[in-house]
Design a protein around this motif. Structure first.
Motif, PDB file in Angstrom:
ATOM      1  N   GLY A   1      -3.807  15.417   5.487  1.00 13.82           N
ATOM      2  CA  GLY A   1      -3.086  15.855   4.294  1.00 13.82           C
ATOM      3  C   GLY A   1      -1.764  16.541   4.612  1.00 13.82           C
ATOM      4  N   ASP A   2      -1.446  16.664   5.891  1.00 17.02           N
ATOM      5  CA  ASP A   2      -0.186  17.293   6.313  1.00 17.02           C
ATOM      6  C   ASP A   2       0.986  16.345   6.080  1.00 17.02           C
TER       7      ASP A   2
ATOM      8  N   ILE B   1       2.001  12.092  13.678  1.00 22.93           N
ATOM      9  CA  ILE B   1       1.983  11.706  15.095  1.00 22.93           C
ATOM     10  C   ILE B   1       0.707  12.225  15.753  1.00 22.93           C
ATOM     11  N   GLU B   2       0.340  13.465  15.453  1.00 23.77           N
ATOM     12  CA  GLU B   2      -0.846  14.072  16.058  1.00 23.77           C
ATOM     13  C   GLU B   2      -2.110  13.298  15.682  1.00 23.77           C
ATOM     14  N   ALA B   3      -2.242  12.950  14.404  1.00 23.78           N
ATOM     15  CA  ALA B   3      -3.417  12.199  13.954  1.00 23.78           C
ATOM     16  C   ALA B   3      -3.424  10.802  14.571  1.00 23.78           C
ATOM     17  N   GLN B   4      -2.265  10.176  14.695  1.00 25.74           N
ATOM     18  CA  GLN B   4      -2.167   8.856  15.308  1.00 25.74           C
ATOM     19  C   GLN B   4      -2.587   8.913  16.769  1.00 25.74           C
ATOM     20  N   GLU B   5      -2.108   9.936  17.490  1.00 23.48           N
ATOM     21  CA  GLU B   5      -2.471  10.086  18.898  1.00 23.48           C
ATOM     22  C   GLU B   5      -3.968  10.313  19.050  1.00 23.48           C
ATOM     23  N   ARG B   6      -4.549  11.141  18.166  1.00 22.94           N
ATOM     24  CA  ARG B   6      -5.998  11.378  18.178  1.00 22.94           C
ATOM     25  C   ARG B   6      -6.752  10.065  17.955  1.00 22.94           C
ATOM     26  N   HIS B   7      -6.281   9.318  16.975  1.00 21.75           N
ATOM     27  CA  HIS B   7      -6.887   8.031  16.634  1.00 21.75           C
ATOM     28  C   HIS B   7      -6.836   7.083  17.839  1.00 21.75           C
ATOM     29  N   GLU B   8      -5.683   7.028  18.501  1.00 25.25           N
ATOM     30  CA  GLU B   8      -5.524   6.147  19.664  1.00 25.25           C
ATOM     31  C   GLU B   8      -6.396   6.595  20.830  1.00 25.25           C
ATOM     32  N   ARG B   9      -6.516   7.923  21.045  1.00 27.21           N
ATOM     33  CA  ARG B   9      -7.382   8.425  22.112  1.00 27.21           C
ATOM     34  C   ARG B   9      -8.834   8.041  21.843  1.00 27.21           C
ATOM     35  N   LEU B  10      -9.278   8.197  20.594  1.00 18.37           N
ATOM     36  CA  LEU B  10     -10.652   7.826  20.236  1.00 18.37           C
ATOM     37  C   LEU B  10     -10.881   6.330  20.424  1.00 18.37           C
ATOM     38  N   GLU B  11      -9.888   5.540  20.030  1.00 22.26           N
ATOM     39  CA  GLU B  11      -9.975   4.089  20.187  1.00 22.26           C
ATOM     40  C   GLU B  11     -10.076   3.717  21.659  1.00 22.26           C
ATOM     41  N   LYS B  12      -9.268   4.366  22.495  1.00 25.14           N
ATOM     42  CA  LYS B  12      -9.277   4.090  23.927  1.00 25.14           C
ATOM     43  C   LYS B  12     -10.615   4.503  24.526  1.00 25.14           C
ATOM     44  N   THR B  13     -11.119   5.656  24.142  1.00 27.17           N
ATOM     45  CA  THR B  13     -12.407   6.128  24.639  1.00 27.17           C
ATOM     46  C   THR B  13     -13.500   5.139  24.248  1.00 27.17           C
TER      47      THR B  13
ATOM     48  N   GLN C   1       0.832  -1.207   0.000  1.00 25.54           N
ATOM     49  CA  GLN C   1       0.000   0.000   0.000  1.00 25.54           C
ATOM     50  C   GLN C   1       0.870   1.262   0.000  1.00 25.54           C
ATOM     51  N   ALA C   2       1.967   1.235   0.748  1.00 27.93           N
ATOM     52  CA  ALA C   2       2.886   2.389   0.780  1.00 27.93           C
ATOM     53  C   ALA C   2       3.523   2.582  -0.596  1.00 27.93           C
ATOM     54  N   LEU C   3       3.917   1.483  -1.244  1.00 27.18           N
ATOM     55  CA  LEU C   3       4.494   1.585  -2.594  1.00 27.18           C
ATOM     56  C   LEU C   3       3.464   2.151  -3.568  1.00 27.18           C
ATOM     57  N   ALA C   4       2.210   1.771  -3.413  1.00 23.54           N
ATOM     58  CA  ALA C   4       1.141   2.318  -4.265  1.00 23.54           C
ATOM     59  C   ALA C   4       0.980   3.816  -4.014  1.00 23.54           C
ATOM     60  N   ARG C   5       1.094   4.246  -2.755  1.00 15.63           N
ATOM     61  CA  ARG C   5       0.985   5.688  -2.447  1.00 15.63           C
ATOM     62  C   ARG C   5       2.145   6.461  -3.080  1.00 15.63           C
ATOM     63  N   ILE C   6       3.327   5.838  -3.142  1.00 18.76           N
ATOM     64  CA  ILE C   6       4.455   6.496  -3.816  1.00 18.76           C
ATOM     65  C   ILE C   6       4.083   6.708  -5.280  1.00 18.76           C
ATOM     66  N   ASP C   7       3.559   5.665  -5.921  1.00 21.09           N
ATOM     67  CA  ASP C   7       3.162   5.765  -7.336  1.00 21.09           C
ATOM     68  C   ASP C   7       2.055   6.797  -7.545  1.00 21.09           C
ATOM     69  N   GLU C   8       1.144   6.911  -6.576  1.00 24.85           N
ATOM     70  CA  GLU C   8       0.010   7.845  -6.692  1.00 24.85           C
ATOM     71  C   GLU C   8       0.397   9.277  -6.331  1.00 24.85           C
ATOM     72  N   GLY C   9       1.546   9.435  -5.668  1.00 27.51           N
ATOM     73  CA  GLY C   9       1.971  10.780  -5.263  1.00 27.51           C
ATOM     74  C   GLY C   9       1.414  11.227  -3.923  1.00 27.51           C
ATOM     75  N   THR C  10       0.888  10.281  -3.128  1.00 23.80           N
ATOM     76  CA  THR C  10       0.327  10.648  -1.821  1.00 23.80           C
ATOM     77  C   THR C  10       1.205  10.183  -0.659  1.00 23.80           C
ATOM     78  N   TYR C  11       2.298   9.480  -0.972  1.00 26.83           N
ATOM     79  CA  TYR C  11       3.171   8.962   0.088  1.00 26.83           C
ATOM     80  C   TYR C  11       3.777  10.112   0.878  1.00 26.83           C
TER      81      TYR C  11
END
Length: 141
Positions: free
Chosen positions: A105-106, A123-135, A88-98
């Motif tokens: 989008g940051d 990191i910020e989005a990951q932390e938000r995601h983890e907080r929501l998951e924990k909640t 999936q990461a290699l596909a994002r490189i090809d798509e220009g979104t990696y």
């Protein structure tokens, strides 16, 4: 994407344009090398799993072998999931979104990508995601 030859000592720098062709090629090679290493390891795991051991006359030996095989299967499953993320990461490189957060989008950042090249979140989005998951987990308990 044009063929880019990286100098042997190339390391992405914060001083260059983010996700320029050199950086993208650097991460492409890093991901491909990682994938090849995992595929090689999984081949070894398959050979180990094919070997006998479940017909051991001693119950302790058989239990030990079964535990080892179960651990190898879990490891193999983790490898399979990681290879999927690498693809999936290699596909994002090809798509220009990696290198860009899938939520905001940051830019994810060179250091974070060096540490975890398959990451899709800042990191910020990951932390938000983890907080929501924990909640959510706390709410269901």
């Amino acid at each position: 994407m044009p063929n880019i030859v990286l100098p042997p000592d190339y390391k992405p720098s914060k001083d260059e344009e983010y996700m320029n062709p050199m950086q993208l090629e650097y991460f492409r090679q890093k991901l491909v090398d990682w994938k090849e290493s995992l595929l090689k390891e999984s081949g070894i795991t398959i050979e180990d799993l094919k070997e006998g051991g479940l017909n051991e006359p001693d119950l302790n030996d058989r239990a030990s072998n079964e535990t080892e095989k179960a651990l190898e299967l879990r490891t193999r499953d983790r490898m399979r999931k990681l290879i999927k993320k690498i693809n999936q990461a290699l596909a994002r490189i090809d798509e220009g979104t990696y290198g860009y957060c899938e939520e905001t989008g940051d830019p994810i950042g060179i250091d974070r990508l060096e540490a975890r090249p398959v990451t899709t979140l800042t990191i910020e989005a990951q932390e938000r995601h983890e907080r929501l998951e924990k909640t959510h987990t706390d709410d269901t308990v």
